[in-house]
Enzyme design. Structure first.
Site, PDB file in Angstrom:
ATOM      1  N   LYS A 142       0.816  -1.221   0.000  1.00  8.76           N
ATOM      2  CA  LYS A 142       0.000   0.000   0.000  1.00  8.76           C
ATOM      3  C   LYS A 142       0.857   1.282   0.000  1.00  8.76           C
ATOM      4  CE  LYS A 142      -3.964  -2.215   2.262  1.00  8.76           C
ATOM      5  NZ  LYS A 142      -5.008  -2.049   3.313  1.00  8.76           N
ATOM      6  N   TYR A 182     -12.405  -2.004  -3.758  1.00  9.76           N
ATOM      7  CA  TYR A 182     -12.903  -2.202  -2.391  1.00  9.76           C
ATOM      8  C   TYR A 182     -14.432  -2.069  -2.319  1.00  9.76           C
ATOM      9  CZ  TYR A 182      -8.317  -2.330  -0.069  1.00  9.76           C
ATOM     10  OH  TYR A 182      -7.065  -2.687   0.390  1.00  9.76           O
ATOM     11  N   ASN A 239      -2.102   0.278   6.695  1.00  9.28           N
ATOM     12  CA  ASN A 239      -1.605  -0.982   7.263  1.00  9.28           C
ATOM     13  C   ASN A 239      -0.709  -1.759   6.292  1.00  9.28           C
ATOM     14  OD1 ASN A 239      -3.622  -1.872   5.591  1.00  9.28           O
ATOM     15  ND2 ASN A 239      -4.655  -3.143   7.103  1.00  9.28           N
ATOM     16  N   HIS A 277      -2.321  -5.465   1.638  1.00 14.99           N
ATOM     17  CA  HIS A 277      -3.626  -6.124   1.506  1.00 14.99           C
ATOM     18  C   HIS A 277      -3.371  -7.541   1.000  1.00 14.99           C
ATOM     19  CE1 HIS A 277      -7.705  -7.081   0.198  1.00 14.99           C
ATOM     20  NE2 HIS A 277      -7.150  -7.543  -0.907  1.00 14.99           N
ATOM     21  N   GLU A 334      -9.824 -10.758  -7.503  1.00 12.28           N
ATOM     22  CA  GLU A 334      -8.873  -9.662  -7.282  1.00 12.28           C
ATOM     23  C   GLU A 334      -7.681  -9.760  -8.235  1.00 12.28           C
ATOM     24  OE1 GLU A 334      -7.911  -9.503  -3.100  1.00 12.28           O
ATOM     25  OE2 GLU A 334      -9.936  -8.878  -2.567  1.00 12.28           O
TER      26      GLU A 334
END
Ligand code: CMP
Length: 139
Positions: free
Chosen positions: A10, A50, A113, A116, A127
């Site tokens: 990320k 998302y 965070n 993913h 995905e």
């Protein structure tokens, strides 16, 4: 069983130049990076990726963050790749992540965070197809 899963490094991690350190953790866990590219998501693309979270209170913050800088999208392959990657990532909230996991070592917060990972083989297939054509995946 050999599986494939989607991983995203990320923007908080690419900003801090942590791609190599995160890739080392992934490879040390026995997973192979069989496709990888660095992309900048538009807010529309991040929202589409998302979409399952669109009614959650954190959705707009998540979309804004995921489009705030480059991400590295990856296909990982290995035995039980989905659960193995989730183990090496650690808990979603870095405050709850086990020592040695990516999120414990590198994550900034629940939103920022660092990584993913797909949560099941079915979502992994969706995905992976979101980011990669079959010819880009070389196992
Ligand atoms: P990820 O595994 O990419 O899936 C959805 C993301 O939403 C999650 O990691 C977090 O970065 C972010 N997020 C922010 N707040 C929450 C929350 N309260 N619960 C779950 N995910 C959250």
């Amino acid at each position: 069983m050999t599986e494939r899963t989607l991983s995203i490094i990320k923007p908080d991690a690419t900003r801090r130049n942590l791609t190599g350190k995160i890739n080392s953790k992934i490879e040390e866990a026995g997973l192979r990076i069989i496709a990888q590219k660095r992309v900048r998501l538009s807010p529309a693309q991040a929202g589409k990726f998302y979409a399952v979270h669109k009614d959650r209170p954190f959705f707009s913050e998540l979309v804004e963050f995921m489009s705030s800088g480059p991400v590295v999208v990856q296909v990982l392959e290995g035995d039980d790749a989905v659960s193995k990657n989730r183990a090496v990532m650690g808990a979603t909230n870095p405050a709850e992540a086990d020592p040695g996991t990516i999120r414990k070592e590198f994550a900034v917060s629940l939103t920022e965070n660092s990584v993913h990972g797909s949560d099941a083989t079915e979502s992994a297939a969706v995905e992976i197809a979101f980011f990669f054509a079959d010819v880009e995946i070389v196992g």
